[in-house]
Design a protein around this motif. Structure first.
Motif, mmCIF file in Angstrom:
data_model
loop_
_atom_site.group_PDB
_atom_site.id
_atom_site.type_symbol
_atom_site.label_atom_id
_atom_site.label_comp_id
_atom_site.label_asym_id
_atom_site.label_seq_id
_atom_site.Cartn_x
_atom_site.Cartn_y
_atom_site.Cartn_z
ATOM 1 N N ALA A 1 0.826 -1.207 0.000
ATOM 2 C CA ALA A 1 0.000 0.000 0.000
ATOM 3 C C ALA A 1 0.862 1.260 0.000
ATOM 4 O O ALA A 1 0.584 2.207 -0.741
ATOM 5 C CB ALA A 1 -0.929 -0.015 1.212
ATOM 6 N N ILE B 1 -1.586 4.135 -1.403
ATOM 7 C CA ILE B 1 -2.988 3.863 -1.083
ATOM 8 C C ILE B 1 -3.037 3.307 0.337
ATOM 9 O O ILE B 1 -1.999 3.087 0.964
ATOM 10 C CB ILE B 1 -3.620 2.857 -2.076
ATOM 11 C CG1 ILE B 1 -2.857 1.524 -2.052
ATOM 12 C CG2 ILE B 1 -3.676 3.441 -3.480
ATOM 13 C CD1 ILE B 1 -3.522 0.424 -2.828
ATOM 14 N N SER B 2 -4.233 3.045 0.825
ATOM 15 C CA SER B 2 -4.351 2.496 2.182
ATOM 16 C C SER B 2 -4.194 0.975 2.165
ATOM 17 O O SER B 2 -4.478 0.324 1.161
ATOM 18 C CB SER B 2 -5.708 2.864 2.791
ATOM 19 O OG SER B 2 -6.737 2.111 2.199
ATOM 20 N N LYS C 1 -6.038 -0.887 3.779
ATOM 21 C CA LYS C 1 -7.406 -1.399 3.725
ATOM 22 C C LYS C 1 -7.829 -1.660 2.274
ATOM 23 O O LYS C 1 -8.562 -2.618 2.001
ATOM 24 C CB LYS C 1 -8.362 -0.420 4.399
ATOM 25 C CG LYS C 1 -8.204 -0.385 5.907
ATOM 26 C CD LYS C 1 -9.126 0.657 6.517
ATOM 27 C CE LYS C 1 -9.041 0.733 8.013
ATOM 28 N NZ LYS C 1 -7.723 0.951 8.559
ATOM 29 N N ALA C 2 -7.369 -0.825 1.358
ATOM 30 C CA ALA C 2 -7.686 -1.022 -0.062
ATOM 31 C C ALA C 2 -7.053 -2.315 -0.572
ATOM 32 O O ALA C 2 -7.702 -3.090 -1.281
ATOM 33 C CB ALA C 2 -7.215 0.164 -0.890
ATOM 34 N N LYS D 1 -8.997 -5.224 0.730
ATOM 35 C CA LYS D 1 -10.270 -5.340 0.014
ATOM 36 C C LYS D 1 -10.062 -5.996 -1.349
ATOM 37 O O LYS D 1 -10.826 -6.873 -1.747
ATOM 38 C CB LYS D 1 -10.890 -3.953 -0.136
ATOM 39 C CG LYS D 1 -12.281 -3.932 -0.678
ATOM 40 C CD LYS D 1 -12.810 -2.504 -0.659
ATOM 41 C CE LYS D 1 -14.210 -2.411 -1.160
ATOM 42 N NZ LYS D 1 -14.689 -1.028 -1.156
ATOM 43 N N TRP D 2 -9.011 -5.577 -2.063
ATOM 44 C CA TRP D 2 -8.705 -6.184 -3.366
ATOM 45 C C TRP D 2 -8.459 -7.674 -3.212
ATOM 46 O O TRP D 2 -8.959 -8.482 -3.990
ATOM 47 C CB TRP D 2 -7.453 -5.563 -3.965
ATOM 48 C CG TRP D 2 -7.560 -4.125 -4.350
ATOM 49 C CD1 TRP D 2 -8.679 -3.353 -4.451
ATOM 50 C CD2 TRP D 2 -6.464 -3.281 -4.689
ATOM 51 N NE1 TRP D 2 -8.338 -2.081 -4.824
ATOM 52 C CE2 TRP D 2 -6.986 -2.004 -4.977
ATOM 53 C CE3 TRP D 2 -5.092 -3.470 -4.759
ATOM 54 C CZ2 TRP D 2 -6.176 -0.939 -5.349
ATOM 55 C CZ3 TRP D 2 -4.280 -2.398 -5.123
ATOM 56 C CH2 TRP D 2 -4.832 -1.154 -5.420
ATOM 57 N N ARG E 1 -11.599 -0.736 -7.107
ATOM 58 C CA ARG E 1 -11.480 0.715 -7.273
ATOM 59 C C ARG E 1 -10.821 1.345 -6.102
ATOM 60 O O ARG E 1 -10.753 0.928 -5.046
ATOM 61 C CB ARG E 1 -12.845 1.351 -7.453
ATOM 62 C CG ARG E 1 -13.488 0.846 -8.703
ATOM 63 C CD ARG E 1 -14.834 1.466 -8.862
ATOM 64 N NE ARG E 1 -15.453 0.803 -9.998
ATOM 65 C CZ ARG E 1 -16.649 1.049 -10.407
ATOM 66 N NH1 ARG E 1 -17.370 1.944 -9.802
ATOM 67 N NH2 ARG E 1 -17.149 0.427 -11.425
#
Length: 45
Positions: A25, A30-31, A33-34, A37-38, A45
């Motif tokens: 990340a 990016i975070s 958390k992203a 999620k991916w 997104r």
């Protein structure tokens, strides 16, 4: 695009390169958390 297959691909390659979700990340600005999620097959997104 199959989100679950993409998530598996991201996870496998991240681990192959010895990166944590947080490290990946940070490199992508990016975070973490992203990334999580991916990898779970959520929204790309």
């Amino acid at each position: 695009m199959d989100a679950k297959k993409t998530g598996k691909f991201i996870c496998e390659n991240r681990k192959k390169h010895g990166l944590s979700q947080k490290e990946l990340a940070d490199r992508l600005n990016i975070s973490d958390k992203a990334v999580s999620k991916w990898e779970r097959g959520g929204s790309l997104r």
